[in-house]
Design an enzyme around this catalytic site. Structure first.
Site, PDB file in Angstrom:
ATOM      1  N   GLY A 179     -45.471 -18.725  79.782  1.00  0.00           N
ATOM      2  CA  GLY A 179     -46.210 -17.671  78.755  1.00  0.00           C
ATOM      3  C   GLY A 179     -46.937 -16.722  79.449  1.00  0.00           C
ATOM      4  O   GLY A 179     -47.993 -16.088  79.209  1.00  0.00           O
ATOM      5  N   GLY A 207     -44.934 -13.870  80.106  1.00  0.00           N
ATOM      6  CA  GLY A 207     -44.529 -12.146  79.710  1.00  0.00           C
ATOM      7  C   GLY A 207     -43.184 -12.247  80.661  1.00  0.00           C
ATOM      8  O   GLY A 207     -42.582 -11.576  80.367  1.00  0.00           O
ATOM      9  N   LEU A 208     -42.878 -13.601  81.308  1.00  0.00           N
ATOM     10  CA  LEU A 208     -42.266 -13.008  82.902  1.00  0.00           C
ATOM     11  C   LEU A 208     -40.617 -14.341  81.585  1.00  0.00           C
ATOM     12  O   LEU A 208     -39.845 -14.276  82.901  1.00  0.00           O
ATOM     13  CB  LEU A 208     -42.896 -13.734  83.879  1.00  0.00           C
ATOM     14  CG  LEU A 208     -44.151 -13.096  84.444  1.00  0.00           C
ATOM     15  CD1 LEU A 208     -44.078 -14.296  85.629  1.00  0.00           C
ATOM     16  CD2 LEU A 208     -42.967 -11.667  84.977  1.00  0.00           C
ATOM     17  N   GLY A 209     -40.618 -14.188  80.666  1.00  0.00           N
ATOM     18  CA  GLY A 209     -39.124 -14.639  79.645  1.00  0.00           C
ATOM     19  C   GLY A 209     -39.068 -16.018  79.706  1.00  0.00           C
ATOM     20  O   GLY A 209     -37.878 -15.734  79.585  1.00  0.00           O
ATOM     21  N   SER A 234     -39.297 -18.203  77.277  1.00  0.00           N
ATOM     22  CA  SER A 234     -39.237 -18.593  76.539  1.00  0.00           C
ATOM     23  C   SER A 234     -37.855 -18.124  76.307  1.00  0.00           C
ATOM     24  O   SER A 234     -36.440 -18.931  75.939  1.00  0.00           O
ATOM     25  CB  SER A 234     -39.789 -18.353  75.687  1.00  0.00           C
ATOM     26  OG  SER A 234     -40.349 -16.989  74.759  1.00  0.00           O
ATOM     27  N   ALA A 235     -37.115 -17.054  76.943  1.00  0.00           N
ATOM     28  CA  ALA A 235     -35.648 -16.591  76.833  1.00  0.00           C
ATOM     29  C   ALA A 235     -35.286 -17.042  77.259  1.00  0.00           C
ATOM     30  O   ALA A 235     -33.752 -18.185  77.217  1.00  0.00           O
ATOM     31  CB  ALA A 235     -35.727 -15.209  76.305  1.00  0.00           C
ATOM     32  N   ASP A 290     -36.106  -9.376  75.056  1.00  0.00           N
ATOM     33  CA  ASP A 290     -35.549 -11.414  76.431  1.00  0.00           C
ATOM     34  C   ASP A 290     -34.593 -11.574  76.696  1.00  0.00           C
ATOM     35  O   ASP A 290     -33.681 -11.828  77.555  1.00  0.00           O
ATOM     36  CB  ASP A 290     -36.904 -11.569  75.982  1.00  0.00           C
ATOM     37  CG  ASP A 290     -38.197 -11.048  75.985  1.00  0.00           C
ATOM     38  OD1 ASP A 290     -38.521 -10.085  76.087  1.00  0.00           O
ATOM     39  OD2 ASP A 290     -39.579 -11.590  76.147  1.00  0.00           O
TER      40      ASP A 290
HETATM   41  C1  MEV Z   1     -42.376 -10.662  74.517  1.00  0.00           C
HETATM   42  O1  MEV Z   1     -42.264 -10.510  76.125  1.00  0.00           O
HETATM   43  C2  MEV Z   1     -42.178  -9.137  74.694  1.00  0.00           C
HETATM   44  C3  MEV Z   1     -42.712  -8.386  72.649  1.00  0.00           C
HETATM   45  O2  MEV Z   1     -43.035  -6.702  72.993  1.00  0.00           O
HETATM   46  C4  MEV Z   1     -41.913  -9.181  71.725  1.00  0.00           C
HETATM   47  C5  MEV Z   1     -41.079  -8.617  71.759  1.00  0.00           C
HETATM   48  O3  MEV Z   1     -40.077  -7.540  72.259  1.00  0.00           O
HETATM   49  O4  MEV Z   1     -40.092  -9.528  70.663  1.00  0.00           O
HETATM   50  C6  MEV Z   1     -44.151  -8.756  72.993  1.00  0.00           C
END
Ligand code: MEV
Length: 283
Positions: A77, A79-81, A83-84, A121
């Site tokens: 959680g 923003g380091l990917g 979940s992808a 992602d």
């Molecule tokens: C999330 O890692 C990146 C966002 O731009 C959402 C997305 O691209 O789906 C916030």
């Protein structure tokens, strides 16, 4: 059956990418590995993550018949990917090899985490290269990064679904800001070899992300800390609301020291110097 996928770092363009603008992102050396074994009873997830990991696993495999064991060093959680990487590791463990098929399947997993993912992602996790991506045009592979960044972690997760929905609810008033982010990304793409040009563009991207309501006082403070410690540019990376700041540096040491001095955890992602070719083994 086992599959792995790496985490990612968005250099610029997050949020605007959801509305068709370009973004640039690159993989980082943090990995999620999933081992799938057939089993009796409902499909079960054993590893890091919450109930959503089970939901992703069930969507991508089946409601019953699998147990997944997972290990990961991607902070969740932030923003380091994470979940992808989780979805792509699952589809790879299922034996799906074709990149387009991996993306198609993994996107169904991403939708568990937020309803309107741009696909950025998942694309980075599958392509394993720094890319420029738009929803309409897809991806272009960029040269491997020659620059170095320091990633500073707030230690707090951001809620991607809520943040993306929040940005959506502020449209069309913020559309001009999203447009500006889009053109700024192309300026960054044109200056990837020139960190002195790139730095201020990244800082401007942070201010624009602040304008669309996804920064926080802590993220703003971390950006200032990095700039004061000599970073050429700094911005939040990912959905915001928590997560991480990415700071472009010539020398990571002062920024790492400054972050450590404030008790923030941080790490450097070091690019390959331009012109260095892979070594050819002597005969
Ligand atoms: C999330 O890692 C990146 C966002 O731009 C959402 C997305 O691209 O789906 C916030």
């Amino acid at each position: 059956m086992q599959g792995s996928a790496r985490g990612k770092l968005i250099l610029c363009g997050e949020h605007a990418v959801v509305y068709g603008h370009p973004a640039i992102a690159m993989p980082i050396d943090r990995t999620t590995t999933v081992t799938l074994t057939p089993s009796d009873g409902p499909t079960r997830w054993q590893g890091p993550g919450d109930h959503r990991a089970t939901e992703v696993l069930r969507r991508l495999t089946a409601e019953s018949g699998f147990t997944a064991r997972a290990s990961s060093d991607i902070p969740i959680g932030r923003g380091l990917g994470s979940s992808a990487a989780l979805s792509v590791a699952i589809v790879r463990a299922m034996g799906i090899e074709d990149p387009e098929a991996q993306i198609e399947a993994a996107m169904r997993g991403e939708q568990v985490f937020h309803g309107n993912p741009s696909g950025l992602d998942v694309q980075v996790a599958v392509r394993e290269a720094m890319i420029r991506f738009t929803r309409n045009e897809g991806f272009t592979v960029l040269p491997p990064p020659t620059f170095t960044v320091v990633v500073i972690d707030t230690g707090m997760p951001g809620d991607t679904a809520a943040l993306v929905a929040g940005v959506g609810s502020r449209r069309p008033q913020i559309d001009a800001t999203l447009d500006r982010i889009g053109s700024l990304v192309d300026e960054v793409a044109a200056s990837l070899g020139d960190v002195r040009k790139m730095g201020p563009l990244l800082t401007e991207n942070h201010h624009l992300l602040s304008e669309i309501g996804v920064s926080t006082p802590l993220l703003d403070d971390m950006v200032s800390l990095a700039l004061d410690a000599g970073a050429l540019g700094a911005k939040l990376s990912g959905a915001g609301g928590g997560g991480v700041v990415v700071a472009l540096v010539e020398d990571p040491a002062p920024v790492l020291r400054a972050a450590d001095g404030r008790g923030y955890s941080a790490f450097a992602v070091i690019g390959r110097p331009a012109g260095i070719r892979p070594q050819v083994a002597p005969k």
